[in-house]
Write a protein that holds these residues in place. Structure first.
Motif, PDB file in Angstrom:
ATOM      1  N   SER A   1      43.370  40.809  49.571  1.00  0.00           N
ATOM      2  CA  SER A   1      43.732  40.418  48.198  1.00  0.00           C
ATOM      3  C   SER A   1      45.211  40.605  47.897  1.00  0.00           C
ATOM      4  O   SER A   1      45.723  40.042  46.928  1.00  0.00           O
ATOM      5  CB  SER A   1      42.927  41.236  47.183  1.00  0.00           C
ATOM      6  OG  SER A   1      43.329  42.603  47.206  1.00  0.00           O
TER       7      SER A   1
ATOM      8  N   GLN B   1      43.724  46.624  35.198  1.00  0.00           N
ATOM      9  CA  GLN B   1      42.339  46.289  35.549  1.00  0.00           C
ATOM     10  C   GLN B   1      42.049  46.908  36.920  1.00  0.00           C
ATOM     11  O   GLN B   1      42.713  46.565  37.909  1.00  0.00           O
ATOM     12  CB  GLN B   1      42.142  44.770  35.592  1.00  0.00           C
ATOM     13  CG  GLN B   1      42.326  44.108  34.239  1.00  0.00           C
ATOM     14  CD  GLN B   1      41.318  44.615  33.227  1.00  0.00           C
ATOM     15  OE1 GLN B   1      40.117  44.682  33.481  1.00  0.00           O
ATOM     16  NE2 GLN B   1      41.823  44.994  32.055  1.00  0.00           N
TER      17      GLN B   1
ATOM     18  N   ALA C   1      37.567  46.918  35.733  1.00  0.00           N
ATOM     19  CA  ALA C   1      37.278  45.489  35.868  1.00  0.00           C
ATOM     20  C   ALA C   1      35.865  45.285  36.378  1.00  0.00           C
ATOM     21  O   ALA C   1      35.136  44.414  35.899  1.00  0.00           O
ATOM     22  CB  ALA C   1      38.282  44.830  36.813  1.00  0.00           C
TER      23      ALA C   1
ATOM     24  N   PRO D   1      35.847  40.015  39.672  1.00  0.00           N
ATOM     25  CA  PRO D   1      36.786  39.458  38.697  1.00  0.00           C
ATOM     26  C   PRO D   1      38.219  39.868  39.035  1.00  0.00           C
ATOM     27  O   PRO D   1      38.446  40.644  39.967  1.00  0.00           O
ATOM     28  CB  PRO D   1      36.335  40.104  37.385  1.00  0.00           C
ATOM     29  CG  PRO D   1      35.790  41.430  37.799  1.00  0.00           C
ATOM     30  CD  PRO D   1      35.124  41.170  39.143  1.00  0.00           C
ATOM     31  N   TYR D   2      39.159  39.401  38.239  1.00  0.00           N
ATOM     32  CA  TYR D   2      40.560  39.769  38.403  1.00  0.00           C
ATOM     33  C   TYR D   2      40.704  41.292  38.342  1.00  0.00           C
ATOM     34  O   TYR D   2      40.058  41.962  37.543  1.00  0.00           O
ATOM     35  CB  TYR D   2      41.423  39.127  37.309  1.00  0.00           C
ATOM     36  CG  TYR D   2      42.834  39.639  37.354  1.00  0.00           C
ATOM     37  CD1 TYR D   2      43.759  39.077  38.224  1.00  0.00           C
ATOM     38  CD2 TYR D   2      43.220  40.725  36.570  1.00  0.00           C
ATOM     39  CE1 TYR D   2      45.051  39.581  38.303  1.00  0.00           C
ATOM     40  CE2 TYR D   2      44.510  41.237  36.640  1.00  0.00           C
ATOM     41  CZ  TYR D   2      45.411  40.661  37.513  1.00  0.00           C
ATOM     42  OH  TYR D   2      46.679  41.167  37.594  1.00  0.00           O
TER      43      TYR D   2
ATOM     44  N   LYS E   1      46.383  43.424  46.907  1.00  0.00           N
ATOM     45  CA  LYS E   1      46.440  44.436  45.849  1.00  0.00           C
ATOM     46  C   LYS E   1      46.362  45.830  46.471  1.00  0.00           C
ATOM     47  O   LYS E   1      45.617  46.057  47.414  1.00  0.00           O
ATOM     48  CB  LYS E   1      45.277  44.266  44.860  1.00  0.00           C
ATOM     49  CG  LYS E   1      45.191  42.898  44.227  1.00  0.00           C
ATOM     50  CD  LYS E   1      46.339  42.643  43.274  1.00  0.00           C
ATOM     51  CE  LYS E   1      46.286  41.249  42.705  1.00  0.00           C
ATOM     52  NZ  LYS E   1      45.781  41.182  41.368  1.00  0.00           N
TER      53      LYS E   1
ATOM     54  N   ASP F   1      43.926  44.594  39.157  1.00  0.00           N
ATOM     55  CA  ASP F   1      45.292  44.943  39.533  1.00  0.00           C
ATOM     56  C   ASP F   1      45.336  45.923  40.698  1.00  0.00           C
ATOM     57  O   ASP F   1      46.231  45.849  41.534  1.00  0.00           O
ATOM     58  CB  ASP F   1      46.028  45.576  38.336  1.00  0.00           C
ATOM     59  CG  ASP F   1      46.170  44.605  37.181  1.00  0.00           C
ATOM     60  OD1 ASP F   1      46.768  43.533  37.377  1.00  0.00           O
ATOM     61  OD2 ASP F   1      45.672  44.924  36.079  1.00  0.00           O
TER      62      ASP F   1
END
Length: 179
Positions: A74, A122, A151, A51-52, A76, A54
């Protein structure tokens, strides 16, 4: 009994060496170190299922290349929960873990600089193999101490009964080998 186990994951085939962890149990070692192709493909396939999030966080050890590659793909940032306190860590927070592949209790640490990034974010917890879930629990504890939101927890491999869990994301099941 064979000394290796034929394993298919992320469209690749690998021969995994078996190692004894007790007089009653062997495991097939899934090791990403040095296998760039496997790391890249596992990262790609896991990201499709996650899932999403951060930030990515991983315990210091064999999962670092995977966390790096998932970060690269990603965009991130990834954070490493360290096995020891480093001089650059400001007021580190600790969590303990006893995993199936380690003979003694390990300590994981996260400094305030990294930890404060997690607050109200998240967080995707990444490991190489989920077996007993103890490493995940230790990292989850660190995330929660810094008020991060989990998350998901993921790994390329769920070993043994971990594959029965519905609270983790993984690509393939790896059996345990009882003697």
């Amino acid at each position: 009994m064979s000394d290796t186990y034929d394993f298919k994951i992320a469209g690749l085939e690998r021969k995994l060496k078996k190692f004894s962890v007790s007089d009653k149990l062997d495991i097939a070692a899934f090791i990403l170190f040095g296998d760039v192709e496997l790391t890249e493909k596992c990262a790609f396939e896991l990201l499709k299922k996650c899932p999403y999030f951060d930030y990515i966080i991983t315990p210091e050890a064999k999962s670092i290349p995977l966390a790096y590659e998932m970060s690269r793909q990603s965009g991130k940032k990834y954070i490493v929960a360290r096995k020891g306190i480093k001089v650059y860590m400001d007021k580190p927070v600790e969590s303990d873990v006893k995993s199936i592949t380690t003979k003694s209790i390990q300590h994981l640490y996260l400094g305030r600089e990294d930890g404060e990034l997690l607050k109200n974010k998240q967080i995707l917890i990444v490991d190489d193999v989920i077996s007993t879930g103890k490493s995940l629990e230790a990292v989850e504890s660190l995330v929660l101490k810094f008020q991060g939101n989990i998350a998901a927890c993921c790994a390329p491999v769920a070993e043994g009964d971990a594959a029965l869990r519905n609270d983790i994301i993984f690509l393939e099941k790896l059996p345990l080998f009882f003697k």
